[in-house]
Structure formats: structure tokens, C-alpha cells
Design a protein around this motif. Structure first.
Motif, mmCIF file in Angstrom:
data_model
loop_
_atom_site.group_PDB
_atom_site.id
_atom_site.type_symbol
_atom_site.label_atom_id
_atom_site.label_comp_id
_atom_site.label_asym_id
_atom_site.label_seq_id
_atom_site.Cartn_x
_atom_site.Cartn_y
_atom_site.Cartn_z
ATOM 1 N N ILE A 174 0.827 -1.371 -0.191
ATOM 2 C CA ILE A 174 0.038 -0.024 -0.036
ATOM 3 C C ILE A 174 0.780 1.406 0.076
ATOM 4 N N ASP A 175 2.132 0.951 0.419
ATOM 5 C CA ASP A 175 3.053 2.250 0.444
ATOM 6 C C ASP A 175 3.972 2.712 -0.683
ATOM 7 N N GLY A 176 3.550 1.787 -1.860
ATOM 8 C CA GLY A 176 4.152 2.068 -3.225
ATOM 9 C C GLY A 176 4.357 0.620 -3.830
ATOM 10 N N GLY A 177 4.798 1.072 -5.304
ATOM 11 C CA GLY A 177 5.099 -0.229 -6.056
ATOM 12 C C GLY A 177 5.656 0.239 -7.431
ATOM 13 N N PHE A 178 5.795 -0.694 -8.226
ATOM 14 C CA PHE A 178 6.470 -0.401 -9.381
ATOM 15 C C PHE A 178 5.745 -0.745 -10.802
ATOM 16 N N PHE A 179 5.854 0.014 -11.786
ATOM 17 C CA PHE A 179 5.192 -0.429 -13.143
ATOM 18 C C PHE A 179 6.391 -0.853 -13.704
ATOM 19 N N ASP A 180 6.351 -2.234 -14.000
ATOM 20 C CA ASP A 180 7.490 -2.825 -14.716
ATOM 21 C C ASP A 180 7.347 -3.399 -16.124
ATOM 22 N N LEU A 181 8.301 -3.164 -17.182
ATOM 23 C CA LEU A 181 8.365 -3.495 -18.493
ATOM 24 C C LEU A 181 9.431 -4.491 -18.586
ATOM 25 N N LYS A 182 9.092 -5.850 -18.927
ATOM 26 C CA LYS A 182 10.227 -6.543 -18.965
ATOM 27 C C LYS A 182 10.967 -6.359 -20.737
ATOM 28 N N MET A 183 11.902 -5.607 -20.734
ATOM 29 C CA MET A 183 12.502 -5.309 -22.007
ATOM 30 C C MET A 183 13.186 -6.396 -22.870
ATOM 31 N N GLY A 184 13.519 -7.303 -22.270
ATOM 32 C CA GLY A 184 14.030 -8.437 -22.892
ATOM 33 C C GLY A 184 15.054 -9.183 -22.201
ATOM 34 N N THR A 185 15.740 -10.359 -22.903
ATOM 35 C CA THR A 185 16.498 -11.248 -22.173
ATOM 36 C C THR A 185 17.668 -11.518 -22.869
ATOM 37 N N ASP A 186 18.792 -11.580 -22.236
ATOM 38 C CA ASP A 186 20.268 -11.947 -22.855
ATOM 39 C C ASP A 186 20.406 -13.237 -22.651
ATOM 40 N N GLU A 187 20.105 -14.499 -23.183
ATOM 41 C CA GLU A 187 20.521 -15.744 -22.832
ATOM 42 C C GLU A 187 22.138 -16.215 -22.554
ATOM 43 N N ASP A 188 22.715 -15.615 -23.378
ATOM 44 C CA ASP A 188 24.195 -15.569 -23.599
ATOM 45 C C ASP A 188 24.840 -15.132 -22.011
ATOM 46 N N GLU A 189 24.228 -13.886 -21.675
ATOM 47 C CA GLU A 189 24.808 -13.498 -20.385
ATOM 48 C C GLU A 189 23.924 -13.831 -19.041
ATOM 49 N N GLY A 190 22.777 -14.614 -19.388
ATOM 50 C CA GLY A 190 21.691 -15.095 -18.428
ATOM 51 C C GLY A 190 21.306 -13.809 -17.751
ATOM 52 N N LYS A 191 20.840 -12.754 -18.283
ATOM 53 C CA LYS A 191 20.342 -11.555 -17.802
ATOM 54 C C LYS A 191 18.638 -10.999 -18.467
ATOM 55 N N TYR A 192 17.941 -10.877 -17.367
ATOM 56 C CA TYR A 192 16.745 -10.038 -17.708
ATOM 57 C C TYR A 192 16.850 -8.733 -17.543
ATOM 58 N N TYR A 193 16.089 -7.950 -18.525
ATOM 59 C CA TYR A 193 16.096 -6.289 -18.526
ATOM 60 C C TYR A 193 15.012 -5.762 -18.129
ATOM 61 N N PHE A 194 14.920 -4.883 -17.268
ATOM 62 C CA PHE A 194 13.320 -4.322 -16.812
ATOM 63 C C PHE A 194 13.685 -2.832 -16.832
ATOM 64 N N LEU A 195 12.514 -2.133 -17.434
ATOM 65 C CA LEU A 195 12.397 -0.809 -17.081
ATOM 66 C C LEU A 195 11.419 -0.608 -15.966
ATOM 67 N N ARG A 196 11.794 -0.098 -15.116
ATOM 68 C CA ARG A 196 10.975 0.117 -13.735
ATOM 69 C C ARG A 196 10.683 1.543 -13.574
ATOM 70 N N ILE A 197 9.387 1.716 -13.138
ATOM 71 C CA ILE A 197 8.937 3.090 -12.873
ATOM 72 C C ILE A 197 8.364 2.918 -11.779
ATOM 73 N N PRO A 198 8.598 3.821 -10.530
ATOM 74 C CA PRO A 198 8.297 3.722 -9.301
ATOM 75 C C PRO A 198 6.892 4.514 -9.166
ATOM 76 N N GLY A 199 5.881 4.008 -8.318
ATOM 77 C CA GLY A 199 4.625 4.752 -8.108
ATOM 78 C C GLY A 199 4.676 4.824 -6.493
ATOM 79 N N ILE A 200 4.653 6.312 -6.041
ATOM 80 C CA ILE A 200 4.474 6.586 -4.769
ATOM 81 C C ILE A 200 3.128 7.189 -4.591
ATOM 82 N N PRO A 201 2.321 6.568 -3.366
ATOM 83 C CA PRO A 201 1.068 7.263 -3.153
ATOM 84 C C PRO A 201 1.167 8.498 -2.382
ATOM 85 N N GLU A 202 0.486 9.396 -3.070
ATOM 86 C CA GLU A 202 0.415 10.879 -2.090
ATOM 87 C C GLU A 202 -1.131 10.995 -1.329
ATOM 88 N N GLN A 203 -1.848 10.339 -1.965
ATOM 89 C CA GLN A 203 -3.303 10.299 -1.487
ATOM 90 C C GLN A 203 -3.616 8.873 -1.662
#
Length: 138
Positions: free
Chosen positions: A35-64
Motif C-alpha cells: 500500500i506504500d508504493g510499487g513499480f510499473f515494470d516492463l520486461k525489455m528483454g533477455t540476454d540468454e548468453d549472459e543470463g540476464k533479464y532487463y526491466f524498465l521500472r517506474i516507481p509509483g508513490i501514493p500521495e493520497q
């Protein structure tokens, strides 16, 4: 975590408006929200050779109200690129118990916040600029 300057930083909207906008752009609510906050996440992609997942993450903070309530006023924070470096092999510490199988079957990440190449930073910035031009609030 690589912070990316954005015109979204500081923008406000109701949770419902923001959720609908980001959902229409393939974002999901990150799993660690409360209830105090969260993230809007977009999985941008995966690099299987390096074993990595890439996410664009946008924080959301409640004001009311509380994060997750349709009418809550949410302020967006600074977007960032988050990289999870995962194991390509099985986790040797995984347990074979029925009641914990769902939780224990996956290997722990090697790094929860791994480094990213300049190419992934560029891709994330490009995607973020597209989102900024379509953002209907503010």
C-alpha cells in the motif's frame, strides 16, 4: 540499477489511470508492491548468453490513498533500468519437498542488480522516450 532522467518523474495520476496507461504499454505491477508504493515494470528483454533479464521500472508513490486503490493519487518516481542476472543451471540448494516445490524450484539470481551494457541503456532510453510522448497526464 541505472536511473534514467525522464519527464515522467514527478507526474501524477490516479492509480487506475496510471495502471490502465502502463498496462496498455505492456507494463505490469511489480511483485513487491504494497500500500506504500510499487513499480510499473516492463520486461525489455533477455540476454540468454549472459543470463540476464532487463526491466524498465517506474516507481509509483501514493500521495493520497494507497497504492492499488483506483482513486489513489500516485506520483511517479525516477525510472530506471533493472538487470537480473540469473543462474543458467539448477540451484543445488533447492529442496525436493512437495509443500515448498513452488518456492524452491528456481535458482536464486546471481545478482539482483547486475550491470548493463551501453546498448541496453540506449534501448531503455528509447522505449522511455516513446512512453513520455504518449503519456496523457501532467
Amino acid at each position: 540499477m541505472i536511473a534514467i532522467q525522464s519527464s515522467l518523474d514527478g507526474q501524477r495520476g490516479t492509480f487506475k489511470e496510471l495502471f490502465e496507461f502502463f498496462n496498455a504499454h505492456d507494463f505490469a505491477i511489480g511483485g513487491n508492491w504494497d500500500i506504500d508504493g510499487g513499480f510499473f515494470d516492463l520486461k525489455m528483454g533477455t540476454d540468454e548468453d549472459e543470463g540476464k533479464y532487463y526491466f524498465l521500472r517506474i516507481p509509483g508513490i501514493p500521495e493520497q490513498g494507497n497504492f492499488g486503490e483506483n482513486g489513489a493519487i500516485i506520483r511517479l518516481g525516477t525510472p530506471f533500468l533493472l538487470v537480473h542476472h540469473y543462474q543458467n543451471d539448477q540451484d543445488d540448494t533447492a529442496r525436493y519437498r512437495t509443500y515448498t516445490a513452488v518456492m524452491d524450484q528456481f535458482a536464486s539470481p546471481v545478482e539482483k542488480d547486475a550491470s548493463a551494457s551501453d546498448e541496453w541503456v540506449r534501448r531503455t532510453e528509447e522505449w522511455l522516450r516513446k512512453i513520455e510522448t504518449e503519456f496523457p497526464f501532467g
